[in-house]
Design a protein around this motif. Structure first.
Motif, mmCIF file in Angstrom:
data_model
loop_
_atom_site.group_PDB
_atom_site.id
_atom_site.type_symbol
_atom_site.label_atom_id
_atom_site.label_comp_id
_atom_site.label_asym_id
_atom_site.label_seq_id
_atom_site.Cartn_x
_atom_site.Cartn_y
_atom_site.Cartn_z
ATOM 1 N N ARG A 94 0.807 -1.217 0.000
ATOM 2 C CA ARG A 94 0.000 0.000 0.000
ATOM 3 C C ARG A 94 0.846 1.275 0.000
ATOM 4 N NH1 ARG A 94 -3.260 -3.843 1.098
ATOM 5 N NH2 ARG A 94 -5.513 -3.620 1.189
ATOM 6 N N CYS A 95 2.024 1.199 0.609
ATOM 7 C CA CYS A 95 2.896 2.378 0.684
ATOM 8 C C CYS A 95 3.957 2.407 -0.410
ATOM 9 C CB CYS A 95 3.564 2.447 2.059
ATOM 10 S SG CYS A 95 2.407 2.763 3.405
ATOM 11 N N GLY A 96 3.994 1.386 -1.263
ATOM 12 C CA GLY A 96 4.970 1.354 -2.341
ATOM 13 C C GLY A 96 6.394 1.247 -1.847
ATOM 14 N N ALA A 97 6.605 0.421 -0.822
ATOM 15 C CA ALA A 97 7.932 0.266 -0.222
ATOM 16 C C ALA A 97 8.539 -1.085 -0.574
ATOM 17 C CB ALA A 97 7.833 0.398 1.301
ATOM 18 N N ASP A 98 9.865 -1.144 -0.535
ATOM 19 C CA ASP A 98 10.570 -2.407 -0.777
ATOM 20 C C ASP A 98 10.415 -3.370 0.393
ATOM 21 O OD1 ASP A 98 11.923 -1.655 -3.309
ATOM 22 O OD2 ASP A 98 12.908 -0.176 -2.022
ATOM 23 N N TRP A 99 10.301 -2.832 1.587
ATOM 24 C CA TRP A 99 10.227 -3.623 2.813
ATOM 25 C C TRP A 99 9.008 -3.207 3.618
ATOM 26 C CZ3 TRP A 99 13.741 -7.460 3.689
ATOM 27 C CH2 TRP A 99 14.926 -7.423 2.951
ATOM 28 N N GLY A 100 8.452 -4.165 4.329
ATOM 29 C CA GLY A 100 7.364 -3.886 5.257
ATOM 30 C C GLY A 100 7.708 -4.463 6.620
ATOM 31 N N LEU A 101 7.384 -3.710 7.664
ATOM 32 C CA LEU A 101 7.598 -4.147 9.035
ATOM 33 C C LEU A 101 6.258 -4.105 9.763
ATOM 34 C CD1 LEU A 101 10.711 -1.971 10.003
ATOM 35 C CD2 LEU A 101 10.673 -4.204 8.878
ATOM 36 N N ALA A 102 6.076 -5.007 10.725
ATOM 37 C CA ALA A 102 4.834 -4.993 11.491
ATOM 38 C C ALA A 102 5.060 -5.435 12.922
ATOM 39 C CB ALA A 102 3.790 -5.895 10.834
ATOM 40 N N THR A 103 4.211 -4.889 13.790
ATOM 41 C CA THR A 103 4.148 -5.320 15.182
ATOM 42 C C THR A 103 2.696 -5.589 15.533
ATOM 43 O OG1 THR A 103 3.840 -3.082 16.087
ATOM 44 C CG2 THR A 103 6.113 -3.869 15.869
ATOM 45 N N THR A 104 2.457 -6.693 16.229
ATOM 46 C CA THR A 104 1.133 -6.975 16.772
ATOM 47 C C THR A 104 1.326 -7.794 18.035
ATOM 48 O OG1 THR A 104 -1.115 -7.743 16.274
ATOM 49 C CG2 THR A 104 0.700 -9.074 15.387
ATOM 50 N N GLY A 105 0.485 -7.561 19.009
ATOM 51 C CA GLY A 105 0.645 -8.298 20.254
ATOM 52 C C GLY A 105 -0.121 -7.678 21.394
ATOM 53 N N VAL A 106 0.287 -8.051 22.594
ATOM 54 C CA VAL A 106 -0.415 -7.636 23.802
ATOM 55 C C VAL A 106 0.551 -6.902 24.726
ATOM 56 C CG1 VAL A 106 -1.872 -8.403 25.710
ATOM 57 C CG2 VAL A 106 -1.802 -9.754 23.597
ATOM 58 N N ALA A 107 0.319 -5.615 24.914
ATOM 59 C CA ALA A 107 1.165 -4.835 25.811
ATOM 60 C C ALA A 107 0.656 -4.888 27.252
ATOM 61 C CB ALA A 107 1.247 -3.387 25.339
ATOM 62 N N GLY A 108 -0.595 -5.249 27.422
ATOM 63 C CA GLY A 108 -1.163 -5.343 28.756
ATOM 64 C C GLY A 108 -1.910 -4.086 29.126
ATOM 65 N N PRO A 109 -2.470 -4.053 30.281
ATOM 66 C CA PRO A 109 -2.239 -4.988 31.374
ATOM 67 C C PRO A 109 -3.061 -6.275 31.284
ATOM 68 C CG PRO A 109 -3.721 -3.270 32.121
ATOM 69 C CD PRO A 109 -3.322 -2.922 30.709
ATOM 70 N N ASP A 110 -4.080 -6.302 30.434
ATOM 71 C CA ASP A 110 -4.952 -7.469 30.359
ATOM 72 C C ASP A 110 -4.585 -8.365 29.185
ATOM 73 O OD1 ASP A 110 -6.555 -6.535 32.516
ATOM 74 O OD2 ASP A 110 -7.552 -5.157 31.125
ATOM 75 N N PRO A 111 -4.906 -9.661 29.269
ATOM 76 C CA PRO A 111 -4.711 -10.565 28.128
ATOM 77 C C PRO A 111 -5.625 -10.163 26.965
ATOM 78 C CG PRO A 111 -5.130 -11.800 30.152
ATOM 79 C CD PRO A 111 -5.429 -10.356 30.444
#
Length: 165
Positions: A94-111
């Motif tokens: 979507r951004c027309g970049a050679d590389w893509g980075l991503a983060t997903t997860g749980v920072a808390g405090p709850d699950p």
């Protein structure tokens, strides 16, 4: 490249390598809420390599903004390796970049989705390469988990760039 955010020295290595290679990167962030993009744009000269990013904090935005297939989100959820890879791939496209980075997860405090705080997936996707996804089991406060996620992603990306030479 000068005056980077001292909290993320790997950002200097990443931006320097990308500029030398003539390549670009885009980011898609969930739990980090834009911290990866902020770390990279803190590096002088980053505009030559950093295309932009998406903050897809809400699960539905992972689909509508980043292009994560809806069936993947329904089957695996927002906190999953395949979801992180799809976020990275989608934002690069979507951004027309050679590389893509991503983060997903749980920072808390709850699950979330049955995952405890500190469960994080970081992904690096490059044109023509298999996605690199790391599952992290981090500890600490919400802020510490978010900052560690940024650091680990930038370090992994620096390593991937070094190997791709």
């Amino acid at each position: 490249m000068a005056d980077p955010d001292p909290a993320y020295p790997a950002a200097v290595a990443v931006i320097t390598a990308l500029v030398q290679r003539g390549e670009t990167v885009a980011t898609c962030e969930s739990l980090t809420g834009g911290l990866v993009g902020a770390a990279m744009t803190a590096v002088a000269g980053s505009s030559a390599a950093y295309r932009g990013g998406l903050v897809s904090y809400a699960t539905d935005l992972k689909h509508t903004l980043a292009g994560v297939p809806q069936d993947l989100l329904e089957a695996q959820g927002a906190v999953a390796a395949d979801t992180a890879a799809a976020m990275a791939r989608g934002t690069a496209e979507r951004c027309g970049a050679d590389w893509g980075l991503a983060t997903t997860g749980v920072a808390g405090p709850d699950p979330q989705e049955g995952h405890p705080p500190g469960t994080v997936f970081v992904a690096v996707v490059g044109a023509g390469a298999e996605p690199v996804v790391d599952r992290l089991a981090l500890s600490g406060s919400r802020d510490e988990i978010r900052r560690a996620s940024v650091q680990r992603l930038l370090e992994r990306f620096a390593a991937v760039l070094a190997e791709a030479r």
